[in-house]
Design a protein around this motif. Sequence first.
Motif, PDB file in Angstrom:
ATOM      1  N   LYS A 131       0.831  -1.218   0.000  1.00 27.28           N
ATOM      2  CA  LYS A 131       0.000   0.000   0.000  1.00 27.28           C
ATOM      3  C   LYS A 131       0.862   1.263   0.000  1.00 27.28           C
ATOM      4  CE  LYS A 131      -3.956  -2.018   2.335  1.00 27.28           C
ATOM      5  NZ  LYS A 131      -4.519  -2.274   3.656  1.00 27.28           N
ATOM      6  N   PHE A 159       8.368   7.798  -6.608  1.00 32.31           N
ATOM      7  CA  PHE A 159       7.460   8.807  -6.051  1.00 32.31           C
ATOM      8  C   PHE A 159       7.262   9.884  -7.118  1.00 32.31           C
ATOM      9  CE2 PHE A 159       6.417  12.776  -4.077  1.00 32.31           C
ATOM     10  CZ  PHE A 159       5.559  12.452  -3.064  1.00 32.31           C
ATOM     11  N   ASN A 165      -0.160  12.067  -3.715  1.00 36.25           N
ATOM     12  CA  ASN A 165       1.291  12.268  -3.521  1.00 36.25           C
ATOM     13  C   ASN A 165       1.785  13.425  -4.396  1.00 36.25           C
ATOM     14  OD1 ASN A 165       2.881   8.926  -3.308  1.00 36.25           O
ATOM     15  ND2 ASN A 165       1.694  10.049  -1.823  1.00 36.25           N
ATOM     16  N   ASP A 234       8.621  -7.370   0.631  1.00 29.79           N
ATOM     17  CA  ASP A 234       7.534  -7.270  -0.356  1.00 29.79           C
ATOM     18  C   ASP A 234       7.869  -7.972  -1.676  1.00 29.79           C
ATOM     19  OD1 ASP A 234       9.473  -5.360  -0.811  1.00 29.79           O
ATOM     20  OD2 ASP A 234       8.079  -3.765  -1.347  1.00 29.79           O
TER      21      ASP A 234
HETATM   22  O1  LIG Z   1       6.477   7.023  -2.337  1.00 30.68           O
HETATM   23  C1  LIG Z   1       6.407   5.844  -1.910  1.00 30.68           C
HETATM   24  C2  LIG Z   1       7.363   4.867  -2.172  1.00 30.68           C
HETATM   25  C3  LIG Z   1       7.215   3.612  -1.675  1.00 30.68           C
HETATM   26  N1  LIG Z   1       6.152   3.308  -0.909  1.00 30.68           N
HETATM   27  C4  LIG Z   1       6.007   1.956  -0.312  1.00 30.68           C
HETATM   28  O2  LIG Z   1       7.233   1.263  -0.363  1.00 30.68           O
HETATM   29  C5  LIG Z   1       7.100   0.074  -1.145  1.00 30.68           C
HETATM   30  C6  LIG Z   1       8.369  -0.230  -1.881  1.00 30.68           C
HETATM   31  O3  LIG Z   1       8.671   0.845  -2.758  1.00 30.68           O
HETATM   32  P1  LIG Z   1       9.834   0.703  -3.868  1.00 30.68           P
HETATM   33  O4  LIG Z   1       9.761   1.948  -4.681  1.00 30.68           O
HETATM   34  O5  LIG Z   1       9.503  -0.517  -4.652  1.00 30.68           O
HETATM   35  O6  LIG Z   1      11.114   0.574  -3.126  1.00 30.68           O
HETATM   36  C7  LIG Z   1       5.871   0.317  -2.011  1.00 30.68           C
HETATM   37  O7  LIG Z   1       5.244  -0.855  -2.461  1.00 30.68           O
HETATM   38  C8  LIG Z   1       4.990   1.103  -1.044  1.00 30.68           C
HETATM   39  O8  LIG Z   1       4.382   0.245  -0.116  1.00 30.68           O
HETATM   40  C9  LIG Z   1       5.201   4.254  -0.638  1.00 30.68           C
HETATM   41  O9  LIG Z   1       4.208   3.995   0.044  1.00 30.68           O
HETATM   42  N2  LIG Z   1       5.346   5.509  -1.144  1.00 30.68           N
END
Ligand SMILES: O=c1ccn([C@@H]2O[C@H](COP(=O)(O)O)[C@@H](O)[C@H]2O)c(=O)[nH]1
Length: 291
Positions: A131, A159, A165, A234
């Motif tokens: 999430k 991001f 966001n 994950d």
């Molecule tokens: O902006 C963000 C970035 C990441 N997340 C959470 O982290 C996991 C893993 O992210 P990766 O970019 O694959 O390292 C992603 O699935 C999110 O749960 C987030 O919430 N917001």
Amino acid sequence: ATDRPTPQHAPRAPPTPPCDPSPWSRRRADPSTGIRFGAQLVRRRGAMGTVVDAPAVVTEKEVVAENMLGDKKVTVVFVLGGPGSGKGTQCSNIVEHFGFTHLSAGDLLRAEIKSGSENGTMIENMIKEGKIVPSEVTIKLLQQAMIKNENDKFLIDGFPRNEENRAAFENVTKISPAFVLFFNCSEEEMERRLLGRNEVSFFTYVLMFGLCILIKTTLFLFPTICIILQGRVDDNIETIRKRFKVFVESSLPVIEYYDAKDKVKKIDAAKPIPEVFEDVKAIFAPYAKAT
Ligand SMILES: O=c1ccn([C@@H]2O[C@H](COP(=O)(O)O)[C@@H](O)[C@H]2O)c(=O)[nH]1
Ligand SMILES: Nc1ncnc2c1ncn2[C@@H]1O[C@H](COP(=O)(O)OP(=O)(O)OP(=O)(O)O)[C@@H](O)[C@H]1O
């Protein structure tokens, strides 16, 4: 898994009418000076006093003075793409060749968990479920990282992950990305890569166990090594599928948003790593480090 190579692009916005000073259209910022140059149409007096729409070269200081970094002008590139599309891998290459600082939102969140912060458990649970962590948490981490760093070129990897966001980042920081690098890859290929990322051979465990016996610290060290070897929490099929769903439903709209503003540079990320980097290099050529 379905091959989902191309997002459904929203219909492009109609062309901007002459004299509309839209900040997104027809202008490009010189990355080294932060000055925007563009062939903006301006209304001028023509021959015999007629009013004409004529192209003019506009030199205008980019309005970034009031961003969260004060008057420090920064170039921000959002690096987006599905889980396992190769964002992190290519960001390392870009850092090496083009002098950007890599800020992985996921890495910042994982570091926050490790730091024992009060948000740690919440973040960990969100990541396990694939999430999206609340914007204010991620933006605060990105802000802190940018303020701490003296560089003026940042790759923000993973991001913004949803429209909320995106809007919150732009509102809070007053920073808009120079462009969005989008790694396009099929789910089938991304799934293969993510499962491979977590793969540690039985031989490695045996080797580590042997090493621990040798240095007589089996009891304490081996469990720690096992946790490290486990990789990301994950990178398992259940969470991977959830992450794909979140990507399609929440993250693709962000790419579509920037695409409507002509800010998306799409890369075929299914190719081998060096070939992908060749395409990336061509995009980053204007940011080449002076030798
Ligand atoms: O902006 C963000 C970035 C990441 N997340 C959470 O982290 C996991 C893993 O992210 P990766 O970019 O694959 O390292 C992603 O699935 C999110 O749960 C987030 O919430 N917001
Ligand atoms: N072009 C490629 N071809 C084959 N394997 C690749 C390619 N790019 C990256 N990989 C491998 O795929 C795995 C995932 O790559 P990477 O971590 O860079 O993806 P990511 O998009 O940052 O993932 P995430 O969103 O989960 O953080 C890694 O094991 C990496 O070595």
